[in-house]
Write a protein that holds these residues in place. Structure first.
Motif, PDB file in Angstrom:
ATOM      1  N   ALA A  68      -2.359   0.402  -8.759  1.00 47.32           N
ATOM      2  CA  ALA A  68      -3.972   0.566  -8.895  1.00 47.32           C
ATOM      3  C   ALA A  68      -4.104   1.887  -8.285  1.00 47.32           C
ATOM      4  O   ALA A  68      -3.355   2.195  -7.245  1.00 47.32           O
ATOM      5  CB  ALA A  68      -4.738  -0.493  -8.247  1.00 47.32           C
ATOM      6  N   ALA A  69      -5.090   2.675  -8.741  1.00 49.46           N
ATOM      7  CA  ALA A  69      -5.335   4.037  -8.244  1.00 49.46           C
ATOM      8  C   ALA A  69      -6.551   4.222  -8.413  1.00 49.46           C
ATOM      9  O   ALA A  69      -7.311   3.827  -9.336  1.00 49.46           O
ATOM     10  CB  ALA A  69      -4.338   4.883  -8.878  1.00 49.46           C
ATOM     11  N   ASN A  70      -7.135   5.078  -7.530  1.00 49.66           N
ATOM     12  CA  ASN A  70      -8.566   5.593  -7.584  1.00 49.66           C
ATOM     13  C   ASN A  70      -8.444   7.166  -8.072  1.00 49.66           C
ATOM     14  O   ASN A  70      -7.615   7.664  -8.037  1.00 49.66           O
ATOM     15  CB  ASN A  70      -9.227   5.761  -6.582  1.00 49.66           C
ATOM     16  N   ILE A  82       0.941  -1.073  -0.052  1.00 46.50           N
ATOM     17  CA  ILE A  82      -0.078  -0.091  -0.008  1.00 46.50           C
ATOM     18  C   ILE A  82       0.910   1.100  -0.001  1.00 46.50           C
ATOM     19  O   ILE A  82       1.513   1.464   1.010  1.00 46.50           O
ATOM     20  CB  ILE A  82      -0.936   0.030   1.064  1.00 46.50           C
ATOM     21  N   ALA A  83       1.086   1.869  -1.034  1.00 49.26           N
ATOM     22  CA  ALA A  83       1.840   2.913  -1.428  1.00 49.26           C
ATOM     23  C   ALA A  83       1.742   3.951  -0.419  1.00 49.26           C
ATOM     24  O   ALA A  83       2.706   4.565   0.068  1.00 49.26           O
ATOM     25  CB  ALA A  83       1.885   3.425  -2.701  1.00 49.26           C
ATOM     26  N   SER A  84       0.370   4.530  -0.013  1.00 46.52           N
ATOM     27  CA  SER A  84       0.143   5.612   0.887  1.00 46.52           C
ATOM     28  C   SER A  84       0.556   5.533   2.175  1.00 46.52           C
ATOM     29  O   SER A  84       0.769   6.431   2.846  1.00 46.52           O
ATOM     30  CB  SER A  84      -1.297   5.968   0.676  1.00 46.52           C
ATOM     31  N   VAL A  85       0.830   4.331   2.854  1.00 39.02           N
ATOM     32  CA  VAL A  85       1.062   4.106   4.091  1.00 39.02           C
ATOM     33  C   VAL A  85       2.696   3.816   4.457  1.00 39.02           C
ATOM     34  O   VAL A  85       3.121   3.624   5.478  1.00 39.02           O
ATOM     35  CB  VAL A  85       0.312   2.784   4.797  1.00 39.02           C
ATOM     36  N   ARG A 120      11.037 -14.199  -8.652  1.00 41.44           N
ATOM     37  CA  ARG A 120       9.858 -13.867  -9.575  1.00 41.44           C
ATOM     38  C   ARG A 120       8.716 -13.571  -8.671  1.00 41.44           C
ATOM     39  O   ARG A 120       8.731 -13.662  -7.592  1.00 41.44           O
ATOM     40  CB  ARG A 120       9.547 -15.279 -10.433  1.00 41.44           C
ATOM     41  N   GLY A 121       7.688 -12.968  -9.313  1.00 43.39           N
ATOM     42  CA  GLY A 121       6.741 -12.313  -8.590  1.00 43.39           C
ATOM     43  C   GLY A 121       5.586 -11.320  -9.154  1.00 43.39           C
ATOM     44  O   GLY A 121       6.139 -10.717 -10.164  1.00 43.39           O
ATOM     45  N   LEU A 122       4.681 -10.960  -8.668  1.00 45.04           N
ATOM     46  CA  LEU A 122       4.096  -9.903  -9.080  1.00 45.04           C
ATOM     47  C   LEU A 122       3.736  -8.910  -7.899  1.00 45.04           C
ATOM     48  O   LEU A 122       3.204  -9.101  -6.947  1.00 45.04           O
ATOM     49  CB  LEU A 122       2.532 -10.335  -9.381  1.00 45.04           C
ATOM     50  N   LEU A 123       4.463  -7.665  -8.095  1.00 44.24           N
ATOM     51  CA  LEU A 123       4.506  -6.456  -6.988  1.00 44.24           C
ATOM     52  C   LEU A 123       3.336  -5.596  -7.552  1.00 44.24           C
ATOM     53  O   LEU A 123       3.107  -5.094  -8.464  1.00 44.24           O
ATOM     54  CB  LEU A 123       6.014  -5.683  -7.108  1.00 44.24           C
ATOM     55  N   PHE A 124       2.282  -5.723  -6.540  1.00 43.04           N
ATOM     56  CA  PHE A 124       1.236  -4.743  -6.592  1.00 43.04           C
ATOM     57  C   PHE A 124       1.200  -3.632  -5.545  1.00 43.04           C
ATOM     58  O   PHE A 124       1.072  -3.811  -4.474  1.00 43.04           O
ATOM     59  CB  PHE A 124      -0.109  -5.611  -6.389  1.00 43.04           C
ATOM     60  N   LEU A 125       1.558  -2.397  -6.225  1.00 38.93           N
ATOM     61  CA  LEU A 125       1.445  -0.928  -5.527  1.00 38.93           C
ATOM     62  C   LEU A 125       0.069  -0.425  -5.383  1.00 38.93           C
ATOM     63  O   LEU A 125      -0.551   0.148  -6.436  1.00 38.93           O
ATOM     64  CB  LEU A 125       2.375  -0.100  -6.311  1.00 38.93           C
ATOM     65  N   ASP A 126      -0.684  -0.551  -4.466  1.00 37.47           N
ATOM     66  CA  ASP A 126      -1.961  -0.170  -4.433  1.00 37.47           C
ATOM     67  C   ASP A 126      -2.171   1.089  -3.948  1.00 37.47           C
ATOM     68  O   ASP A 126      -1.112   1.506  -3.052  1.00 37.47           O
ATOM     69  CB  ASP A 126      -2.864  -1.284  -3.364  1.00 37.47           C
ATOM     70  N   GLU A 127      -3.172   1.928  -4.257  1.00 35.77           N
ATOM     71  CA  GLU A 127      -3.892   2.989  -3.432  1.00 35.77           C
ATOM     72  C   GLU A 127      -2.511   3.855  -4.021  1.00 35.77           C
ATOM     73  O   GLU A 127      -2.129   4.901  -3.201  1.00 35.77           O
ATOM     74  CB  GLU A 127      -3.833   2.969  -1.904  1.00 35.77           C
ATOM     75  N   LEU A 128      -2.156   4.127  -5.248  1.00 36.95           N
ATOM     76  CA  LEU A 128      -1.039   4.851  -5.748  1.00 36.95           C
ATOM     77  C   LEU A 128      -1.546   6.513  -5.748  1.00 36.95           C
ATOM     78  O   LEU A 128      -0.634   7.178  -5.449  1.00 36.95           O
ATOM     79  CB  LEU A 128      -0.658   4.299  -7.027  1.00 36.95           C
ATOM     80  N   SER A 129      -2.593   6.496  -6.026  1.00 36.65           N
ATOM     81  CA  SER A 129      -3.121   8.123  -6.151  1.00 36.65           C
ATOM     82  C   SER A 129      -3.266   8.753  -4.588  1.00 36.65           C
ATOM     83  O   SER A 129      -3.628   9.676  -4.447  1.00 36.65           O
ATOM     84  CB  SER A 129      -4.460   8.257  -6.858  1.00 36.65           C
ATOM     85  N   THR A 130      -2.985   7.986  -3.544  1.00 35.40           N
ATOM     86  CA  THR A 130      -3.197   8.459  -2.260  1.00 35.40           C
ATOM     87  C   THR A 130      -1.753   8.530  -1.684  1.00 35.40           C
ATOM     88  O   THR A 130      -1.650   9.098  -0.556  1.00 35.40           O
ATOM     89  CB  THR A 130      -3.933   7.813  -1.331  1.00 35.40           C
TER      90      THR A 130
END
Length: 405
Positions: free
Chosen positions: A156-158, A74-77, A114-124
């Motif tokens: 992902a971003a809102n 969670i990028a924002s935290v 290997r893996g899938l890095l998911f950066l969530d809440e990028l817009s916050t």
């Protein structure tokens, strides 16, 4: 009493397990196919969508389908140092320097390989965190570690209007992503809640098409930019548009890669449209799509050589362009056999598509006739279409004249 409560919780857990059981099925999904192609091309992807629309669920299914361990951050935290690394002072900093220690999730990804890095809440994420993410997204570096090639990055971003304490993405960070607008499909949601979700599968690349795909992508992108040099770099003026897709040498390089992957996979034009517009923006992306359409048109000389076996485009604008090209080829090198072949091709177009598309080419082709050329029998089939079209034009002119009085 405690035992009875524990037993009830066990029953509740069993019910939750049953509710969580689901299966997948192959189902055409344009946005999911675009996502998997961008992931296969090893490009960072940013999914834009309203909260609760299923972005995280789509990433979870994608990781399962590709058999990649999913790491969610969670990028924002996080603080900027969580991405740039924390300084660790050694025994002799003047000699050894001060290394930047990476976070635990980066160490796990490196160990897994290997893996899938998911950066969530990028817009916050605040601007300082976005700045720290630049090196991660582009160079795949976190502190002193470099993520292995087997790691893919998806964020992902809102939209700012629906994000909690949202920020616009900085132009340098935005220009490093393929932006995909994520929307829900009513049928997919209903069927998924019933226990069956669409299966995310990696695009099948045809090994025999790889060299041709690279050549096609280079001709498409370089051909457009050679004639439209102002599209090479165009930073939008508005802050909101700068946080999305816009053209730059970096994003055109990403676009070239995506065009090659789409061509090698034989994916649809809709998939290509989502990817190129999500990389260089709507305007430049649509211009590239138009150029690609023209590149894929059949050669007029090939059609004139075998008109009865011609495979004409289904889209009306492309079919019109092909027919106009054939007539232009006959005008450039007039010959009786080529003139007859063009008429045969127009008849084939009449049998397989909208009649009005042959009116202008037929009229132009008729004007190319030499005195010693006999009119082919095929012209009789086209004469009625041309006559009806002319009558319709005259009626429209009369109606317009009457309305102007």
């Amino acid at each position: 009493m405690p035992l009875r409560t524990a037993a009830q919780l066990d029953v509740a857990d069993e019910l939750l397990t049953l509710l969580g059981d689901s299966t997948t099925e192959p189902r055409p999904d344009t946005q999911l196919e675009a996502l998997t192609l961008a992931v296969a091309a090893d490009l960072p992807v940013l999914l834009w969508g309203e909260p609760g629309i299923g972005k995280t669920a789509a990433l979870t299914r994608l990781a399962e389908a590709l058999d990649l361990p999913l790491t969610t951050v969670i990028a924002s935290v996080h603080e900027p140092s969580d991405f740039s690394g924390l300084p660790v002072v050694g025994d002799d900093p003047a000699v050894q320097g001060v290394p930047m220690a990476p976070p635990d999730w980066a160490v796990r990804l490196v160990k897994a390989g290997r893996g899938l890095l998911f950066l969530d809440e990028l817009s916050t994420a605040p601007p300082a965190v976005q700045a720290a993410l630049l090196r991660l997204v582009l160079e795949r570096r976190v502190g002193a570690l470099r993520l292995p090639p087997g790691v893919r990055i998806v964020a992902a971003a809102n939209p700012r209007s629906s994000a909690a304490d949202g920020w616009e993405l900085s132009p340098p960070l935005a220009n490093r992503f393929v932006h995909l607008q994520w929307a829900h499909d009513h049928e997919v949601v209903v069927r998924g809640l019933g226990g069956t979700w669409p299966r995310a599968t990696l695009a099948r690349l045809d090994p025999e098409r790889l060299p041709a795909a690279v050549d096609f992508a280079r001709r498409a992108v370089c051909g457009l930019l050679a004639t439209r040099p102002t599209l090479v770099h165009r930073l939008p003026s508005g802050e909101m548009r700068r946080g999305g897709a816009w053209p730059s040498p970096r994003s055109w390089d990403m676009t070239l890669r995506l065009v090659a992957f789409v061509h090698a996979a034989g994916s649809s034009r809709d998939v290509l449209s989502l990817l190129v517009r999500g990389t260089v923006g709507d305007g430049p992306g649509l211009e590239l799509l138009a150029s690609v359409d023209l590149m894929e048109l059949p050669d007029p000389e090939t059609l004139l050589a075998a008109p009865d076996a011609a495979d004409l485009p289904e889209r009306g604008d492309l079919r019109q362009a092909v027919l106009d090209g054939v007539v232009a080829a006959v005008r450039e090198r007039p010959d009786r056999s080529r003139w007859d072949a063009a008429w045969a091709l127009l008849v084939r177009a009449l049998d397989t598509g909208a009649p009005d598309l042959v009116v202008v080419p037929a009229t132009t082709l008729a004007s190319l006739r030499r005195d010693d050329w006999e009119v082919p029998a095929a012209v009789e089939r086209l004469a009625g279409v041309v006559t009806v079209s002319r009558r319709a034009d005259r009626a429209a002119e009369r109606a317009a004249a009457k309305a102007g009085r």
